[in-house]
Structures are given as structure tokens and as C-alpha cells.
Design a protein around this motif. Structure first.
Motif, PDB file in Angstrom:
ATOM      1  N   VAL A 178      52.831  25.389  44.704  1.00 49.95           N
ATOM      2  CA  VAL A 178      54.073  25.409  45.468  1.00 49.95           C
ATOM      3  C   VAL A 178      53.815  26.154  46.775  1.00 49.95           C
ATOM      4  CG1 VAL A 178      56.498  26.068  45.488  1.00 49.95           C
ATOM      5  CG2 VAL A 178      55.391  25.423  43.339  1.00 49.95           C
ATOM      6  N   ASP A 179      54.007  25.466  47.895  1.00 49.58           N
ATOM      7  CA  ASP A 179      53.779  26.055  49.228  1.00 49.58           C
ATOM      8  C   ASP A 179      52.377  26.644  49.330  1.00 49.58           C
ATOM      9  OD1 ASP A 179      56.382  25.387  49.959  1.00 49.58           O
ATOM     10  OD2 ASP A 179      57.184  27.315  49.232  1.00 49.58           O
ATOM     11  N   GLY A 180      51.403  25.931  48.751  1.00 45.74           N
ATOM     12  CA  GLY A 180      50.018  26.344  48.835  1.00 45.74           C
ATOM     13  C   GLY A 180      49.607  27.416  47.854  1.00 45.74           C
ATOM     14  N   ALA A 181      50.517  27.867  47.003  1.00 46.03           N
ATOM     15  CA  ALA A 181      50.201  28.929  46.043  1.00 46.03           C
ATOM     16  C   ALA A 181      50.419  28.409  44.628  1.00 46.03           C
ATOM     17  CB  ALA A 181      51.076  30.158  46.293  1.00 46.03           C
ATOM     18  N   PRO A 182      49.530  28.771  43.688  1.00 41.97           N
ATOM     19  CA  PRO A 182      49.710  28.318  42.302  1.00 41.97           C
ATOM     20  C   PRO A 182      50.921  28.988  41.654  1.00 41.97           C
ATOM     21  CG  PRO A 182      47.893  29.878  42.439  1.00 41.97           C
ATOM     22  CD  PRO A 182      48.321  29.598  43.854  1.00 41.97           C
ATOM     23  N   GLN A 183      51.644  28.211  40.882  1.00 38.14           N
ATOM     24  CA  GLN A 183      52.841  28.715  40.204  1.00 38.14           C
ATOM     25  C   GLN A 183      52.830  28.210  38.761  1.00 38.14           C
ATOM     26  OE1 GLN A 183      55.420  30.581  41.843  1.00 38.14           O
ATOM     27  NE2 GLN A 183      56.115  30.943  39.769  1.00 38.14           N
ATOM     28  N   ASN A 184      53.175  29.102  37.809  1.00 40.93           N
ATOM     29  CA  ASN A 184      53.223  28.695  36.407  1.00 40.93           C
ATOM     30  C   ASN A 184      54.385  29.407  35.723  1.00 40.93           C
ATOM     31  OD1 ASN A 184      52.702  28.444  33.508  1.00 40.93           O
ATOM     32  ND2 ASN A 184      50.689  27.638  34.104  1.00 40.93           N
ATOM     33  N   PHE A 185      55.492  28.702  35.617  1.00 41.34           N
ATOM     34  CA  PHE A 185      56.668  29.265  34.953  1.00 41.34           C
ATOM     35  C   PHE A 185      56.454  29.404  33.443  1.00 41.34           C
ATOM     36  CE2 PHE A 185      58.821  27.862  38.858  1.00 41.34           C
ATOM     37  CZ  PHE A 185      59.586  28.999  39.126  1.00 41.34           C
ATOM     38  N   GLY A 186      55.582  28.553  32.879  1.00 45.16           N
ATOM     39  CA  GLY A 186      55.305  28.652  31.447  1.00 45.16           C
ATOM     40  C   GLY A 186      54.703  29.995  31.080  1.00 45.16           C
ATOM     41  N   ASP A 187      53.782  30.469  31.932  1.00 47.90           N
ATOM     42  CA  ASP A 187      53.185  31.785  31.687  1.00 47.90           C
ATOM     43  C   ASP A 187      54.234  32.888  31.773  1.00 47.90           C
ATOM     44  OD1 ASP A 187      50.724  30.625  31.334  1.00 47.90           O
ATOM     45  OD2 ASP A 187      49.975  31.094  33.355  1.00 47.90           O
ATOM     46  N   GLN A 188      55.131  32.747  32.739  1.00 47.15           N
ATOM     47  CA  GLN A 188      56.176  33.762  32.901  1.00 47.15           C
ATOM     48  C   GLN A 188      57.111  33.787  31.685  1.00 47.15           C
ATOM     49  OE1 GLN A 188      58.185  33.411  36.721  1.00 47.15           O
ATOM     50  NE2 GLN A 188      56.277  32.799  37.739  1.00 47.15           N
ATOM     51  N   ILE A 189      57.466  32.616  31.196  1.00 48.10           N
ATOM     52  CA  ILE A 189      58.356  32.553  30.033  1.00 48.10           C
ATOM     53  C   ILE A 189      57.646  33.095  28.789  1.00 48.10           C
ATOM     54  CG2 ILE A 189      59.466  30.934  28.436  1.00 48.10           C
ATOM     55  CD1 ILE A 189      60.223  29.255  30.859  1.00 48.10           C
ATOM     56  N   THR A 190      56.367  32.771  28.641  1.00 52.90           N
ATOM     57  CA  THR A 190      55.599  33.291  27.505  1.00 52.90           C
ATOM     58  C   THR A 190      55.583  34.812  27.530  1.00 52.90           C
ATOM     59  OG1 THR A 190      54.206  31.319  27.414  1.00 52.90           O
ATOM     60  CG2 THR A 190      53.336  33.326  26.401  1.00 52.90           C
ATOM     61  N   ALA A 191      55.303  35.382  28.701  1.00 56.22           N
ATOM     62  CA  ALA A 191      55.270  36.840  28.827  1.00 56.22           C
ATOM     63  C   ALA A 191      56.647  37.444  28.531  1.00 56.22           C
ATOM     64  CB  ALA A 191      54.807  37.232  30.224  1.00 56.22           C
ATOM     65  N   ALA A 192      57.702  36.771  28.994  1.00 57.45           N
ATOM     66  CA  ALA A 192      59.057  37.281  28.759  1.00 57.45           C
ATOM     67  C   ALA A 192      59.410  37.234  27.272  1.00 57.45           C
ATOM     68  CB  ALA A 192      60.059  36.472  29.571  1.00 57.45           C
ATOM     69  N   LEU A 193      59.018  36.162  26.595  1.00 58.82           N
ATOM     70  CA  LEU A 193      59.312  36.057  25.165  1.00 58.82           C
ATOM     71  C   LEU A 193      58.546  37.114  24.373  1.00 58.82           C
ATOM     72  CD1 LEU A 193      59.353  32.171  24.654  1.00 58.82           C
ATOM     73  CD2 LEU A 193      61.289  33.731  24.484  1.00 58.82           C
ATOM     74  N   VAL A 194      57.277  37.324  24.717  1.00 58.81           N
ATOM     75  CA  VAL A 194      56.483  38.347  24.029  1.00 58.81           C
ATOM     76  C   VAL A 194      57.114  39.721  24.210  1.00 58.81           C
ATOM     77  CG1 VAL A 194      54.261  39.542  24.015  1.00 58.81           C
ATOM     78  CG2 VAL A 194      54.332  37.042  24.144  1.00 58.81           C
ATOM     79  N   GLU A 195      57.652  39.967  25.402  1.00 54.24           N
ATOM     80  CA  GLU A 195      58.255  41.266  25.683  1.00 54.24           C
ATOM     81  C   GLU A 195      59.610  41.433  24.996  1.00 54.24           C
ATOM     82  OE1 GLU A 195      59.929  43.828  29.531  1.00 54.24           O
ATOM     83  OE2 GLU A 195      58.848  41.930  29.844  1.00 54.24           O
ATOM     84  N   ARG A 196      60.405  40.378  24.961  1.00 53.39           N
ATOM     85  CA  ARG A 196      61.788  40.507  24.508  1.00 53.39           C
ATOM     86  C   ARG A 196      61.982  40.260  23.015  1.00 53.39           C
ATOM     87  NH1 ARG A 196      64.864  37.426  29.553  1.00 53.39           N
ATOM     88  NH2 ARG A 196      64.174  38.895  31.179  1.00 53.39           N
ATOM     89  N   VAL A 197      61.130  39.463  22.412  1.00 55.39           N
ATOM     90  CA  VAL A 197      61.263  39.231  20.976  1.00 55.39           C
ATOM     91  C   VAL A 197      60.776  40.487  20.250  1.00 55.39           C
ATOM     92  CG1 VAL A 197      60.423  37.891  19.013  1.00 55.39           C
ATOM     93  CG2 VAL A 197      61.024  36.734  21.139  1.00 55.39           C
ATOM     94  N   PRO A 198      61.608  41.114  19.426  1.00 58.13           N
ATOM     95  CA  PRO A 198      61.222  42.378  18.770  1.00 58.13           C
ATOM     96  C   PRO A 198      60.031  42.183  17.832  1.00 58.13           C
ATOM     97  CG  PRO A 198      63.284  41.526  17.854  1.00 58.13           C
ATOM     98  CD  PRO A 198      62.970  40.688  19.048  1.00 58.13           C
ATOM     99  N   SER A 199      58.943  42.882  18.135  1.00 61.94           N
ATOM    100  CA  SER A 199      57.721  42.715  17.357  1.00 61.94           C
ATOM    101  C   SER A 199      57.840  43.266  15.940  1.00 61.94           C
ATOM    102  CB  SER A 199      56.545  43.389  18.068  1.00 61.94           C
ATOM    103  OG  SER A 199      56.808  44.775  18.256  1.00 61.94           O
TER     104      SER A 199
END
Length: 437
Positions: free
Chosen positions: A51-72
Motif C-alpha cells: 500500500v503506497d509502496g509499503a508492505p501492509q498485513n492486517f492479518g498479522d495485526q489481528i493475530t497479534a491483537a487476538l494473542v494479546e486480548r484472549v486471556p491465556s
């Protein structure tokens, strides 16, 4: 003695009632609080987008958010590839899966562009697979966890996407009036993710939403448990050790004088002959009721083994403890067995003391094997291997306990014979009989 007739049974019943309440109310009263190590697969297939010459990955962001927010401490969130996730769903090792597709970022970018350029707008999809074969209650827990976590992620992604589009419009608009997003587009950007819930390998109507494995387990256990009670009573009566009552009449033939060990061998032989017949009856009735029965031969064989294991152990307990064995068997096979079976509420949502019982309780071992045969193609990884070996161990425990107890009693001269003469009635019984006359 008169006081004891009332106090002893009432005291025993009070303790029994407390145990019932602890097991049956405690295990199902607060599943959310008791939740621990609930296994869920998380699959991120998103390849990203430039996107605009820069790599973007929303899947990685969502994965990181789920790992952080789902109570381990409550959820065992496993980051897996799609093949491994499907394998674990197929064997029941995970209760559900959250799958982010490979074109997730691409579709989000297109959605953002669609807010600026007129045209059709389509939200990217995240799929939540439930696993109905592990039971309806586990499916419900999976849905609640996914809904809560993905709602938060959806809100965060929507806010980020809206800010990105607003910034793009503000930077590129020649006319200030044109840097506006339509109301419909803004609503869509605020809720950009379409979460689709779909059962993995759904079952037919005859499976009772997964509960048929529980009830099949229950009838196998009851066949062994109640069968042992019936065989114990009838064989003792036929051998003259206990009277048989027919309404107001009772019959007691002379005691045969057979040893305790030989008596137990006869009872074991009876349940051994009955087990394959009972297992066959269960299969036949299931067929008539149109219950789906994949691996019918395997189910018949295992059902025979399960009935023998429960029956042998229950008869050994009766031979060891006598009348008290009735209560011991009831507690062992039913009171403690049902809550720890994991057939209704999964072990990951019950108190720790109930989960510990599942390590040795017969009903849980039988359930794992029956569920694996009925729902998971007889997979060893789905619990069949564990269930079979634990059931064989149950047979061994029954054999060792029964043989050890009865042989010991016989060698010590504790024979099941009358001491001679007619046994006088208990004083209380005699007094009541006199009053009746």
C-alpha cells in the motif's frame, strides 16, 4: 438401637446429598469462571498487500491483537497452519478455529478505496469454525470467545481504516467539501470485518448435536453397573446365600457352600456372556432409531469390552465390601462419573477437582472411545487409543481386586455359610412383628 435405626441412615444420606450437590451443581454452576486451557486454533493465511509502496498485513495485526486480548489463563490459543488446524479439528484436539484468509489485507484495502471511489463494497471475511463433534456446550463456549475477541478486533481495525481513509481524502482533496465519506460508507468502514461462523464437519440429525455419544456411553456404563447388581443378587439367591422375595413370599434354598472366589468367577462368567449380547442389542436399537453408526463392528467390540470392564469391577467391589459395595459402586460409576465424563460440559470448563477425577473415572474413558468411533472415524488420536487402554486397565483392576479379596477371605475361613440353626430375628423386628399381630 432404636435411635440408631434413624440416625445412621439419615447421617449417611446427608453425606451422600452433600457429595451429589458438590459434584452436580459445582461442575456446571460457573463455567466461565472455571474456564481453563480451552483449545482454539488460530490460522493466519494473510499474504499482505503493498500500500503506497509499503508492505501492509492486517492479518498479522489481528493475530497479534487476538494473542494479546484472549486471556491465556482461560484459552489455549494455538497458532497453526491450515493443514494442522484441520487435523486437530478432525481429531477433536481443538474445539474450534479462527481462520484469516490469504486475501484479507487486499480486501480491506479495496474496502478503503471503495469508500472514496463509487462502486460495490464488500467486507473481508474471517471464518470461525466450531467443532460440534466435541459437544454442543463446547460449541457455545467457542462462539462466545470468538464473538467477544473479534468484536474488539473489528472495532479497532474499523477505527484504523476510517482514520486512514480520512487522512487520504484530506491530503488529496482539491475541494474541502469533497473530503467527506458518505454515511453508509463510514458505517461500513467502522465495521469492516464479516465474521462467518460455520461448523467443521457438521453432523446429521440422528447425532443429537453430538449428545448421542454421551447417551451411548451412559447405556454402556449402566449395562455394566446395573448388570452387575442384578447378577450379584440373582446368583447369590440361586446359590442360597440371600433370600428372594416375591411380594409377600420369599424363597431361600439351602446354601451351596461354594467359596467366595468361585462365586465371583460364576458372576464374572455371566457378565462376560451377557456383554456381547447387550452390546449387540444397543447397536440394533440404534439402527432402528436411525442413529448414524460409522464403524458399527468396532463400536460393538468396544461396547462389549466396556460392559465387561464395568461389570467385572462392580462385581469385585461387591465381593470385597458386601452390601456397602452398592453405595461404593453408585459413587464410583455414577455420582463421580457423570460430571467428570466431559460428555456435556468439557473438562476445560469445570472445576479442577472434577477434571482430576477424569483421569481415572470409568465414564470419561468410555466416552472418549465412543466419541472417537461415532464422530472421529475411529481415530486413535481422538481418544480411541486412550479409551481402549484405560478400559483394559479397568478389567485388570476388577480382576485383581476381586481375586485378591475373595481368595483372602476364603483362606481366612470367612465362608458364606450359616453358623448353624435358625438365625433369630432382630429384637426390633420381633417387636414390630408382635405389634402387628
Amino acid at each position: 438401637m432404636t435411635v440408631r435405626i434413624f440416625t445412621a441412615p439419615i447421617a449417611l444420606l446427608s453425606v451422600f446429598a452433600a457429595l451429589l450437590a458438590t459434584m452436580y451443581l459445582g461442575y456446571a454452576s460457573n463455567t466461565e469462571k472455571n474456564l481453563h486451557d480451552f483449545p482454539i486454533a488460530l490460522v493466519n493465511q494473510d499474504v499482505g498487500e503493498t500500500v503506497d509502496g509499503a508492505p501492509q498485513n492486517f492479518g498479522d495485526q489481528i493475530t497479534a491483537a487476538l494473542v494479546e486480548r484472549v486471556p491465556s489463563d482461560k484459552v489455549d490459543l494455538r497458532l497453526l497452519g491450515i493443514s494442522e488446524a484441520r487435523a486437530q479439528l478432525k481429531s477433536g484436539r481443538v474445539y474450534g478455529a479462527i481462520i484469516i484468509p490469504s486475501d484479507f489485507t487486499k480486501r480491506l484495502v479495496i474496502l478503503g478505496a471503495g469508500a472514496v471511489v463509487p462502486g460495490d463494497m464488500e467486507r473481508p471475511v474471517i471464518t470461525v469454525h466450531t467443532n460440534p463433534r466435541v459437544g454442543p456446550y463446547a460449541t457455545g463456549i467457542m462462539q462466545r470467545i470468538a464473538d467477544t475477541a473479534l468484536d474488539q478486533v473489528d472495532e479497532t481495525v474499523g477505527k484504523t481504516l476510517t482514520e486512514r481513509v480520512d487522512a487520504t481524502l484530506a491530503a488529496g482533496a482539491a475541494d474541502p467539501a469533497s473530503d467527506k465519506i458518505s454515511g453508509a460508507a463510514r458505517l461500513l468502514l467502522a465495521d469492516p470485518i464479516d465474521v462467518v461462523q460455520a461448523p467443521y464437519r457438521p453432523m446429521g440429525d440422528g447425532a443429537g448435536q453430538g449428545l448421542i455419544a454421551f447417551f451411548y456411553t451412559l447405556i454402556l456404563l449402566l449395562a455394566g453397573f446395573t448388570g452387575a447388581m442384578i447378577i450379584h443378587t440373582m446368583v447369590d439367591s440361586l446359590l442360597g446365600f440371600t433370600p428372594t422375595e416375591y411380594g409377600p413370599w420369599f424363597v431361600q434354598p439351602p446354601a451351596t457352600g461354594i467359596s467366595r472366589f468361585r462365586t465371583l468367577l460364576i458372576k464374572w462368567a455371566v457378565i462376560g456372556v451377557a456383554a456381547p449380547l447387550l452390546s449387540g442389542v444397543f447397536l440394533g436399537v440404534a439402527r432402528l432409531l436411525e442413529v448414524p453408526l460409522p464403524g458399527a463392528l468396532l463400536l460393538w467390540l468396544y461396547g462389549t469390552l466396556a460392559i465387561i470392564a464395568v461389570g467385572f469391577t462392580a462385581l469385585a467391589v461387591l465381593a470385597t465390601f458386601g452390601t456397602a459395595g452398592l453405595l461404593v459402586n453408585l459413587i464410583l460409576f455414577v455420582v463421580l462419573g457423570l460430571p467428570s465424563s466431559a460428555a456435556t460440559v468439557p473438562l476445560e470448563a469445570v472445576p479442577g477437582y472434577v477434571a482430576v477425577l477424569a483421569r481415572f473415572e470409568p465414564m470419561h474413558q468410555i466416552y472418549l472411545a465412543v466419541r472417537a468411533i461415532l464422530f472421529f472415524d475411529g481415530s486413535m488420536e481422538a481418544g480411541l487409543s486412550h479409551g481402549v487402554w484405560m478400559t483394559i486397565l479397568g478389567v485388570a483392576v476388577g480382576l485383581v481386586l476381586g481375586a485378591t479379596a475373595t481368595i483372602t477371605y476364603d483362606r481366612r475361613g470367612l465362608h458364606r455359610t450359616a453358623s448353624g440353626g435358625e438365625t433369630p430375628p432382630h429384637p426390633i423386628v420381633a417387636r414390630l412383628a408382635g405389634a402387628a399381630r
